[in-house]
Design an enzyme around this catalytic site. Structure first.
Site, PDB file in Angstrom:
ATOM      1  N   ASP A  92      12.644   0.711 -10.744  1.00  0.00           N
ATOM      2  CA  ASP A  92      13.373   0.191  -9.599  1.00  0.00           C
ATOM      3  C   ASP A  92      14.397  -0.810 -10.120  1.00  0.00           C
ATOM      4  O   ASP A  92      14.188  -1.452 -11.152  1.00  0.00           O
ATOM      5  CB  ASP A  92      12.398  -0.477  -8.630  1.00  0.00           C
ATOM      6  CG  ASP A  92      13.032  -0.798  -7.294  1.00  0.00           C
ATOM      7  OD1 ASP A  92      14.231  -0.499  -7.122  1.00  0.00           O
ATOM      8  OD2 ASP A  92      12.334  -1.343  -6.434  1.00  0.00           O
ATOM      9  N   SER A  93      15.494  -0.958  -9.417  1.00  0.00           N
ATOM     10  CA  SER A  93      16.573  -1.822  -9.903  1.00  0.00           C
ATOM     11  C   SER A  93      16.229  -3.295  -9.845  1.00  0.00           C
ATOM     12  O   SER A  93      16.871  -4.112 -10.496  1.00  0.00           O
ATOM     13  CB  SER A  93      17.842  -1.579  -9.084  1.00  0.00           C
ATOM     14  OG  SER A  93      17.672  -2.067  -7.762  1.00  0.00           O
ATOM     15  N   GLN A 188      20.715   2.608   2.555  1.00  0.00           N
ATOM     16  CA  GLN A 188      20.291   1.471   3.361  1.00  0.00           C
ATOM     17  C   GLN A 188      20.777   1.684   4.802  1.00  0.00           C
ATOM     18  O   GLN A 188      21.064   2.793   5.193  1.00  0.00           O
ATOM     19  CB  GLN A 188      20.817   0.164   2.758  1.00  0.00           C
ATOM     20  CG  GLN A 188      20.167  -0.211   1.432  1.00  0.00           C
ATOM     21  CD  GLN A 188      18.697  -0.583   1.565  1.00  0.00           C
ATOM     22  OE1 GLN A 188      18.191  -0.813   2.662  1.00  0.00           O
ATOM     23  NE2 GLN A 188      17.989  -0.647   0.441  1.00  0.00           N
ATOM     24  N   ASP A 265       6.326   6.027  -3.669  1.00  0.00           N
ATOM     25  CA  ASP A 265       5.645   5.025  -4.493  1.00  0.00           C
ATOM     26  C   ASP A 265       5.106   3.939  -3.584  1.00  0.00           C
ATOM     27  O   ASP A 265       5.639   3.714  -2.490  1.00  0.00           O
ATOM     28  CB  ASP A 265       6.596   4.403  -5.522  1.00  0.00           C
ATOM     29  CG  ASP A 265       7.447   3.292  -4.907  1.00  0.00           C
ATOM     30  OD1 ASP A 265       7.079   2.108  -5.063  1.00  0.00           O
ATOM     31  OD2 ASP A 265       8.461   3.600  -4.245  1.00  0.00           O
ATOM     32  N   CYS A 308     -16.287   8.566  -8.624  1.00  0.00           N
ATOM     33  CA  CYS A 308     -17.070   9.461  -7.763  1.00  0.00           C
ATOM     34  C   CYS A 308     -18.056  10.321  -8.544  1.00  0.00           C
ATOM     35  O   CYS A 308     -19.124  10.665  -8.028  1.00  0.00           O
ATOM     36  CB  CYS A 308     -16.132  10.355  -6.959  1.00  0.00           C
ATOM     37  SG  CYS A 308     -15.126   9.441  -5.759  1.00  0.00           S
ATOM     38  N   HIS A 334      -9.898   5.466  -8.191  1.00  0.00           N
ATOM     39  CA  HIS A 334     -10.212   6.386  -7.091  1.00  0.00           C
ATOM     40  C   HIS A 334      -9.069   6.456  -6.081  1.00  0.00           C
ATOM     41  O   HIS A 334      -8.676   7.554  -5.653  1.00  0.00           O
ATOM     42  CB  HIS A 334     -11.491   5.946  -6.382  1.00  0.00           C
ATOM     43  CG  HIS A 334     -11.737   6.694  -5.109  1.00  0.00           C
ATOM     44  ND1 HIS A 334     -12.244   7.975  -5.081  1.00  0.00           N
ATOM     45  CD2 HIS A 334     -11.501   6.354  -3.811  1.00  0.00           C
ATOM     46  CE1 HIS A 334     -12.317   8.389  -3.823  1.00  0.00           C
ATOM     47  NE2 HIS A 334     -11.882   7.428  -3.036  1.00  0.00           N
TER      48      HIS A 334
END
Length: 372
Positions: A92-93, A188, A265, A308, A334
């Site tokens: 990311d910037s 944006q 993300d 698990c 998990h």
């Protein structure tokens, strides 16, 4: 070196599955990307991370610039070698962090001046500087430096943020010279539909290898985020990957995939894990709860992660109540596995022609409760 091939479409929605080729291997989409802000996914080794099924990992330019510094990472041979991760990476910037975490002294069309929270020194961050840092870090994908307006914000403030974001993108494109690294632009526009559409068309005009939708998950109602994705995604190049930034809940990812989003993300899986919460069958369970004390069954019998397959709910409950670090690691592993599995399940459903049947209950207009 970079390419995106769409392998299947959903007949009833805009969902698609594909393959994004990078210098460090393919990313099968739709896909969740774990966040390794400081070149580490909190509490998890790269070997453990690989076993979750994660393919692409995100790190943050702002934080890595402050510590250890991009020159240290570059001297190690780049971000992949520095952290020991051989798969694809994205940085990311740092624009979001500069505006949300930094002590801003000044913002203008040139860039941002802010105070380093670690030592108090002044840092001058321009689009060129952010791009140079990311080229030194060497991730497969770099993000353009943008201005993310807060929520709520006035229309005039968002207009200014969009104008800067588009002008800064042009400067990032000019500054970006690394051929083995793709540059993505960021849309944006806040919660103003006309500004979102204008931003989408402006960013798409640069014909970059991929495009992100930013400025979501900043406090706006979920319905606003859904509308933004629904309005913006059709305006983005259909033959390039589309990345929705900061989103990682099952419902929001399913709705976004139905609208044509490919990548996600979020810090959610590790943040939940560090607080004793796990994702099971579309629900969140607090393992501190006493009901797990005598439960000697697997956490999720359908999950193949180490938490698990090797441990019980009672044992994990004990680790969390005892504040043992192993518990936080196992829960984080998990949770990441669950989100990766979920996006993989959506991809398989698209290939099998049953995405709308299996995942339509996540759509906001449907009252159905979905488990998977």
């Amino acid at each position: 070196m970079f390419g995106f091939e769409i392998n299947a479409h959903c007949a009833n929605t805009s969902a698609r599955c594909g393959t994004f080729e990078t210098p460090h291997g393919p990313v099968n989409t739709p896909r969740f990307m774990p966040v390794g802000t400081l070149a580490t996914v909190k509490g998890i080794s790269t070997e453990q991370l690989g076993r979750t099924g994660a393919q692409m990992v995100l790190s943050n330019t702002y934080h890595l610039h402050l510590q250890p510094g991009e020159e240290i990472v570059a001297a190690a041979g780049g971000l992949h070698r520095f952290m020991g991760w051989n798969g694809p990476m994205l940085t990311d910037s740092g624009g979001f962090q500069v505006f949300s975490l930094g002590d801003l002294n000044k913002i203008d069309d040139r860039g941002v001046v802010f105070r380093n929270p670690r030592d108090g020194r002044t840092i001058d961050m321009t689009p060129e500087h952010a791009t140079q840092i990311q080229m030194a870090l060497g991730a497969d994908v770099a993000m353009a430096f943008d201005q993310c307006p807060p929520y709520p914000a006035t229309e005039n403030d968002v207009i200014d943020a969009c104008r800067r974001t588009h002008a800064w993108l042009e400067r990032c494109v000019t500054a970006h010279t690394r051929e083995d690294q793709a540059l993505f632009g960021i849309v944006q526009g806040g919660c103003f539909p006309h500004l979102r559409r204008e931003s989408a068309m402006a960013v798409a005009s640069f014909d970059l290898p991929g495009t992100a939708v930013g400025g979501v998950s900043v406090g706006e109602p979920a319905e606003e985020m859904h509308r933004i994705v629904r309005d913006v995604t059709p305006l983005l190049p259909s033959h390039k990957p589309r990345y929705l930034m900061g989103i990682g809940t099952l419902r929001e990812m399913a709705i976004a995939v139905a609208n044509g989003i490919d990548l996600f993300d979020c810090v959610l899986p590790t943040r939940l894990g560090r607080h004793g919460t796990v994702l099971v069958g579309g629900e969140r369970w607090n393992l501190r709860n006493a009901r797990f004390r005598h439960d000697h069954t697997p956490l999720d019998p359908s999950c193949s992660c180490v938490a698990c397959t090797g441990h019980t709910r009672a044992y994990l409950h004990h680790l969390i109540r005892s504040e043992e670090l192993l518990g936080l690691t196992l829960l984080s592993i998990h949770n990441i596995t669950q989100l990766v599995r979920f996006t993989s399940a959506m991809a398989q459903a698209i290939r099998d022609g049953c995405f709308s049947e299996d995942f339509a209950p996540w759509e906001p207009d449907s009252p159905a409760h979905h488990t998977w």
